[in-house]
Structure formats: structure tokens, C-alpha cells
Design a protein around this motif. Structure first.
Motif, PDB file in Angstrom:
ATOM      1  N   MET A   1       0.831  -1.212   0.000  1.00  0.00           N
ATOM      2  CA  MET A   1       0.000   0.000   0.000  1.00  0.00           C
ATOM      3  C   MET A   1       0.861   1.255   0.000  1.00  0.00           C
ATOM      4  SD  MET A   1      -3.283   0.493   2.338  1.00  0.00           S
ATOM      5  CE  MET A   1      -4.743  -0.468   2.091  1.00  0.00           C
ATOM      6  N   ASN A   2       0.628   2.172  -0.917  1.00  0.00           N
ATOM      7  CA  ASN A   2       1.406   3.405  -0.885  1.00  0.00           C
ATOM      8  C   ASN A   2       0.791   4.380   0.125  1.00  0.00           C
ATOM      9  OD1 ASN A   2      -0.714   4.828  -2.044  1.00  0.00           O
ATOM     10  ND2 ASN A   2       0.009   4.434  -4.123  1.00  0.00           N
ATOM     11  N   LYS A   3       1.465   5.523   0.275  1.00  0.00           N
ATOM     12  CA  LYS A   3       1.063   6.478   1.313  1.00  0.00           C
ATOM     13  C   LYS A   3      -0.370   6.981   1.099  1.00  0.00           C
ATOM     14  CE  LYS A   3       3.054  10.458   3.668  1.00  0.00           C
ATOM     15  NZ  LYS A   3       2.819  11.768   3.033  1.00  0.00           N
ATOM     16  N   GLN A   4      -0.687   7.248  -0.155  1.00  0.00           N
ATOM     17  CA  GLN A   4      -2.042   7.750  -0.461  1.00  0.00           C
ATOM     18  C   GLN A   4      -3.099   6.706  -0.091  1.00  0.00           C
ATOM     19  OE1 GLN A   4      -3.319   7.532  -4.456  1.00  0.00           O
ATOM     20  NE2 GLN A   4      -4.897   9.101  -4.274  1.00  0.00           N
ATOM     21  N   HIS A   5      -2.811   5.440  -0.386  1.00  0.00           N
ATOM     22  CA  HIS A   5      -3.766   4.376  -0.072  1.00  0.00           C
ATOM     23  C   HIS A   5      -3.930   4.199   1.435  1.00  0.00           C
ATOM     24  CE1 HIS A   5      -3.344   2.323  -4.273  1.00  0.00           C
ATOM     25  NE2 HIS A   5      -3.851   3.544  -4.316  1.00  0.00           N
ATOM     26  N   THR A   6      -2.813   4.298   2.167  1.00  0.00           N
ATOM     27  CA  THR A   6      -2.880   4.164   3.633  1.00  0.00           C
ATOM     28  C   THR A   6      -3.731   5.287   4.212  1.00  0.00           C
ATOM     29  OG1 THR A   6      -0.699   3.190   3.642  1.00  0.00           O
ATOM     30  CG2 THR A   6      -1.486   4.019   5.752  1.00  0.00           C
ATOM     31  N   GLU A   7      -3.538   6.494   3.686  1.00  0.00           N
ATOM     32  CA  GLU A   7      -4.337   7.634   4.167  1.00  0.00           C
ATOM     33  C   GLU A   7      -5.826   7.423   3.907  1.00  0.00           C
ATOM     34  OE1 GLU A   7      -3.364  11.633   2.730  1.00  0.00           O
ATOM     35  OE2 GLU A   7      -1.381  11.261   3.604  1.00  0.00           O
ATOM     36  N   ILE A   8      -6.141   6.918   2.727  1.00  0.00           N
ATOM     37  CA  ILE A   8      -7.551   6.669   2.398  1.00  0.00           C
ATOM     38  C   ILE A   8      -8.109   5.565   3.301  1.00  0.00           C
ATOM     39  CG2 ILE A   8      -9.133   5.834   0.607  1.00  0.00           C
ATOM     40  CD1 ILE A   8      -7.240   7.242  -1.417  1.00  0.00           C
ATOM     41  N   SER A   9      -7.300   4.528   3.543  1.00  0.00           N
ATOM     42  CA  SER A   9      -7.743   3.439   4.418  1.00  0.00           C
ATOM     43  C   SER A   9      -8.059   3.966   5.815  1.00  0.00           C
ATOM     44  CB  SER A   9      -6.647   2.368   4.469  1.00  0.00           C
ATOM     45  OG  SER A   9      -7.003   1.362   5.362  1.00  0.00           O
ATOM     46  N   LYS A  10      -7.220   4.861   6.306  1.00  0.00           N
ATOM     47  CA  LYS A  10      -7.462   5.439   7.641  1.00  0.00           C
ATOM     48  C   LYS A  10      -8.725   6.297   7.640  1.00  0.00           C
ATOM     49  CE  LYS A  10      -2.995   4.952   9.631  1.00  0.00           C
ATOM     50  NZ  LYS A  10      -1.695   5.445  10.016  1.00  0.00           N
ATOM     51  N   PHE A  11      -8.892   7.058   6.566  1.00  0.00           N
ATOM     52  CA  PHE A  11     -10.102   7.877   6.442  1.00  0.00           C
ATOM     53  C   PHE A  11     -11.347   6.982   6.422  1.00  0.00           C
ATOM     54  CE2 PHE A  11     -13.259   9.689   3.452  1.00  0.00           C
ATOM     55  CZ  PHE A  11     -13.633  10.809   4.179  1.00  0.00           C
ATOM     56  N   LEU A  12     -11.284   5.897   5.649  1.00  0.00           N
ATOM     57  CA  LEU A  12     -12.435   4.983   5.573  1.00  0.00           C
ATOM     58  C   LEU A  12     -12.702   4.343   6.932  1.00  0.00           C
ATOM     59  CD1 LEU A  12     -11.852   3.202   2.121  1.00  0.00           C
ATOM     60  CD2 LEU A  12     -13.484   5.025   2.655  1.00  0.00           C
ATOM     61  N   SER A  13     -11.641   3.939   7.641  1.00  0.00           N
ATOM     62  CA  SER A  13     -11.827   3.358   8.981  1.00  0.00           C
ATOM     63  C   SER A  13     -12.528   4.360   9.894  1.00  0.00           C
ATOM     64  CB  SER A  13     -10.481   2.995   9.622  1.00  0.00           C
ATOM     65  OG  SER A  13      -9.929   1.873   9.000  1.00  0.00           O
ATOM     66  N   PHE A  14     -12.099   5.608   9.799  1.00  0.00           N
ATOM     67  CA  PHE A  14     -12.664   6.645  10.673  1.00  0.00           C
ATOM     68  C   PHE A  14     -14.154   6.851  10.406  1.00  0.00           C
ATOM     69  CE2 PHE A  14     -13.435  11.241  11.511  1.00  0.00           C
ATOM     70  CZ  PHE A  14     -13.267  11.219  12.884  1.00  0.00           C
ATOM     71  N   VAL A  15     -14.521   7.028   9.151  1.00  0.00           N
ATOM     72  CA  VAL A  15     -15.938   7.329   8.870  1.00  0.00           C
ATOM     73  C   VAL A  15     -16.819   6.079   8.881  1.00  0.00           C
ATOM     74  CG1 VAL A  15     -15.472   9.493   7.646  1.00  0.00           C
ATOM     75  CG2 VAL A  15     -15.670   7.374   6.338  1.00  0.00           C
ATOM     76  N   LEU A  16     -16.262   4.925   8.524  1.00  0.00           N
ATOM     77  CA  LEU A  16     -17.101   3.714   8.444  1.00  0.00           C
ATOM     78  C   LEU A  16     -17.183   2.960   9.770  1.00  0.00           C
ATOM     79  CD1 LEU A  16     -16.036   2.330   4.932  1.00  0.00           C
ATOM     80  CD2 LEU A  16     -18.040   3.718   5.507  1.00  0.00           C
ATOM     81  N   ARG A  17     -16.266   3.289  10.713  1.00  0.00           N
ATOM     82  CA  ARG A  17     -16.333   2.618  12.014  1.00  0.00           C
ATOM     83  C   ARG A  17     -16.794   3.552  13.122  1.00  0.00           C
ATOM     84  NH1 ARG A  17     -10.348  -0.011  12.431  1.00  0.00           N
ATOM     85  NH2 ARG A  17     -10.732  -1.966  11.360  1.00  0.00           N
ATOM     86  N   HIS A  18     -16.338   4.814  13.024  1.00  0.00           N
ATOM     87  CA  HIS A  18     -16.468   5.664  14.210  1.00  0.00           C
ATOM     88  C   HIS A  18     -17.353   6.900  14.024  1.00  0.00           C
ATOM     89  CE1 HIS A  18     -13.428   3.059  15.828  1.00  0.00           C
ATOM     90  NE2 HIS A  18     -12.543   3.435  14.913  1.00  0.00           N
TER      91      HIS A  18
END
Ligand code: HQG
Length: 179
Positions: free
Chosen positions: A1-18
Motif C-alpha cells: 500500500m502506498n502512502k495515499q492508499h494508507t491515508e484513504i484506508s485510515k479515512f475509511l476506517s474513521f468514517v465507516l467505524r467511528h
């Protein structure tokens, strides 16, 4: 995963979990939201997503954190939620004899008194193997792995669930079942 993908993954975790409300979306009880609604809401928040990018992040997620619905239109986080609107109906499952919980040594004293509590999340997360548990514990500090008498708990009526990505979930673990 590149940096952009990791950032998107974190964003998705934040909005889809919390915190779906932060970008003005709502998740249904099973945690799903339309990908098109997510993309439009994220754009309003200054985050440029597109369907291909989302599908790539979902496919590349090391822990398989997200799922796409069979019709390809919706996305959800498979576990880890704190959002109260989400109440995924996991199917109860018989666990193996032992499961593992990775935590940090600084939490041990409290855990020895209170057992494992889910905190802000809906469930305590347990791993099937010690290696995974070490990685989970490392996120919090000096890792330590606790062995949980999962089958014994199950036989005494405690419910266990396994999310699509293999993480085991239970509401709490009383001290007596922690080795
Ligand atoms: C600790 C990651 C004091 C608990 C991972 C943990 C996982 C207590 C922390 C998933 C306690 C909560 C979840 C007590 C529990 N006193 N501390 N009585 N009971 N704790 O992050 O399990 O990368 O909410 O030991 O892989 O670390 O996000 O839970 O250290 O599957 O996809 O309180 O998150 O996945 O921390 O991690 P967390 P967790 P993702």
C-alpha cells in the motif's frame, strides 16, 4: 500500500467505524453506505475519492478491513465499530480452545482487576494466533499477549463471533478466563 492508499484506508476506517456524521453520512445497522454517497460526502470534505481508488484500497487492505456488497454498490467496515448506529448481526460461532489478545504492558494492572473491556468499541478483539496479537499490542506500547480460554467461556454461555476478516469478537472477558 502506498502512502495515499494508507491515508484513504485510515479515512475509511474513521468514517465507516467511528464518525460517519463528520462527513454527513449515515450507515445502516449493518454498517453499509452507498459508495456514491460516500464519494460525494468525502468530496464536500475535500477528499477526492473515486470508485476505482476505493476498490483498490479495499482489495489491498492488509487486514481486509472493508467489504463491498455483492451488487458492488455499497461498502462497510467488517469490524472495529464504535458508532452506535451500527449493530452488525454477526453469527455466533464456537471458538477454538484458546484465542489471543495483544495489549500493552501498561494496561495489565487494570486488566487483572477488570478483565478485558471493549472500551469505546463494541467488542473486545481477539486474534487466532499469537503473532497477530503481538502486532495488535504493539500499537499501544510494549506488547504482551494474553491467552484467553475461549472455548471454556463459550461452554459457559459467552457468545463469540468472527468477522469476515477473521478477527474474533466477544463483549468482555472476565479475569477468570485470562491466563
Ligand atoms: C485495552 C486493530 C485497561 C486493550 C487491531 C487494548 C484490532 C484495557 C485497548 C482492533 C482493559 C483498546 C482492535 C482494561 C482492554 N483496562 N485496558 N480493563 N480492557 N484494555 O484499539 O484490541 O488496524 O480499542 O487491551 O488489529 O487494540 O484498526 O483495541 O489495548 O483488531 O483494523 O484497551 O484494531 O485493527 O484498544 O484493537 P483498541 P485493540 P485495525
Amino acid at each position: 500500500m502506498n502512502k495515499q492508499h494508507t491515508e484513504i484506508s485510515k479515512f475509511l476506517s474513521f468514517v465507516l467505524r467511528h464518525k460517519p456524521e463528520v462527513i454527513g453520512i449515515t450507515l445502516d445497522r449493518e454498517g453499509w453506505v452507498d459508495i456514491s454517497i460516500l464519494i460525494a460526502a468525502a468530496a464536500n470534505d475535500g477528499k477526492q475519492l473515486d470508485p476505482d481508488l476505493i476498490l483498490t484500497v479495499v482489495a489491498d487492505s492488509d487486514k481486509k478491513r472493508f467489504a463491498i456488497s455483492a451488487d458492488g454498490l455499497r461498502i462497510r467496515a467488517v469490524q472495529g465499530h464504535s458508532a452506535e448506529s451500527v449493530d452488525i448481526e454477526f453469527v455466533a460461532k464456537r471458538p477454538p480452545k484458546l484465542l489471543y489478545h495483544g495489549t500493552a504492558t501498561r494496561f495489565l494492572e487494570s486488566i487483572q482487576v477488570k478483565g478485558l473491556l471493549s472500551g469505546s468499541r463494541q467488542y473486545v478483539h481477539l486474534s487466532q494466533d499469537e503473532q497477530t496479537a503481538i502486532a495488535v499490542g504493539q500499537r499501544h506500547g510494549k506488547p504482551v499477549v494474553l491467552k484467553i480460554e475461549a472455548l471454556l467461556m463459550h461452554e459457559q454461555g459467552f457468545k463469540f463471533f468472527q468477522s469476515e476478516n477473521g478477527v474474533w469478537l466477544t463483549e468482555a472477558v472476565p479475569v477468570t478466563f485470562i491466563q
